[in-house]
Design an enzyme around this catalytic site. Structure first.
Site, PDB file in Angstrom:
ATOM      1  N   ASP A 172      -4.147  87.251  34.154  1.00  0.00           N
ATOM      2  CA  ASP A 172      -3.273  88.309  33.670  1.00  0.00           C
ATOM      3  C   ASP A 172      -3.592  89.582  34.462  1.00  0.00           C
ATOM      4  O   ASP A 172      -4.620  89.660  35.150  1.00  0.00           O
ATOM      5  CB  ASP A 172      -3.507  88.517  32.173  1.00  0.00           C
ATOM      6  CG  ASP A 172      -2.507  89.477  31.565  1.00  0.00           C
ATOM      7  OD1 ASP A 172      -1.355  89.505  32.015  1.00  0.00           O
ATOM      8  OD2 ASP A 172      -2.887  90.217  30.629  1.00  0.00           O
ATOM      9  N   ASP A 174      -2.586  93.448  33.360  1.00  0.00           N
ATOM     10  CA  ASP A 174      -2.970  94.595  32.539  1.00  0.00           C
ATOM     11  C   ASP A 174      -4.084  94.217  31.570  1.00  0.00           C
ATOM     12  O   ASP A 174      -3.988  93.229  30.842  1.00  0.00           O
ATOM     13  CB  ASP A 174      -1.766  95.121  31.762  1.00  0.00           C
ATOM     14  CG  ASP A 174      -0.693  95.684  32.675  1.00  0.00           C
ATOM     15  OD1 ASP A 174      -1.051  96.467  33.573  1.00  0.00           O
ATOM     16  OD2 ASP A 174       0.486  95.334  32.514  1.00  0.00           O
TER      17      ASP A 174
END
Length: 258
Positions: free
Chosen positions: A13, A15
């Site tokens: 991922d 953020d």
């Protein structure tokens, strides 16, 4: 598969894992550099469908991360890949920004508001009442409803903004039709990313900062899951879920090897 030493490819991922508020998190630049130097296949994933990979690569570079556009996988790209597989040369009415419209165009789809095969809803800062009304009527007339991601809100400097999931809920309330959501936590997002890498679930790892999207989707896709505590989740949060990641680490800095 619970042993990290068996991982040959990585999905991560963005953020809360690699960046926070447009700044690289500790260990993130070094980890990306390590993967690139060693030729480790990897993709950086995001549910955000607004930006093209080229745009995202430039934004990450300003944050201190050198991620080539080829190593970025967005919900827009996953959605376009799904549509191309399901209905090659099909048509769609698309609500979204350049990241989504470009991906769907490059997948060979025709974008139209006249009897499309699909209504595709993505993230945009300019949802219009007219476009939402058009989407509702097209779905009522038989168009299939696709959504890039389920996020109900997105952040801004002024506070939360209504996002894809919130608008999808409005359309569902008006049509009685639930969208098929491509992005996390649908493991479809991870499977399409692995297909891009030519990777297999038995030796692929997923790094995320959320139990309810990254970890659960990684488990359902059969991946080695790593939860980092540099974003949303805390150790206390983990206890509230009936599933567990393979590893819990403070940050991606813990993945660096000597």
């Amino acid at each position: 598969m619970t042993d990290r030493k068996n991982v040959a490819s990585w999905l991560t991922d963005m953020d809360g894992v690699l960046v926070h508020e447009n700044k690289a998190l500790p260990g993130a630049p070094e980890l990306i550099r390590q993967w690139r130097d060693r030729g480790t296949p990897f993709l950086v994933l995001t549910n955000n469908s607004i930006f093209t990979p080229r745009d995202l690569s430039a934004r990450l570079r300003r944050s201190g991360l050198d991620v080539p556009e080829e190593q970025l996988w967005t919900s827009a790209l996953a959605t376009a890949t799904f549509l191309k597989d399901q209905s090659p040369g099909g048509s769609a009415f698309v609500m979204g920004e350049a990241g989504l419209t470009t991906a769907i165009h490059e997948a060979g789809f025709i974008m139209t508001d006249t009897a499309p095969d699909y209504v595709v809803l993505g993230e945009t800062r300019t949802y219009s009442f007219a476009a939402i009304t058009k989407a509702i009527r097209l779905i009522g007339n038989g168009a299939r409803f696709i959504c890039t991601n389920p996020d109900a809100t997105s952040p801004s400097a002024e506070g939360p903004l209504p996002a894809t999931g919130a608008v999808a809920a409005l359309i569902t309330r008006c049509t009685g039709r639930e969208p098929y959501v491509i992005g996390k936590p649908n493991p479809m997002m991870f499977r399409s990313a692995m297909n891009k890498l030519g990777a297999h679930s038995h030796n692929t790892g997923m790094i995320g900062d959320r139990m309810d999207t990254d970890v659960v989707a990684g488990i359902e896709a059969g991946l080695h899951t790593v939860l980092v505590l540099s974003g949303i989740a805390t150790r206390e949060d983990v206890e509230g879920y009936p599933f567990r990641p393979a590893e819990i680490l403070d940050s991606v800095a813990n993945l660096l090897e000597d």
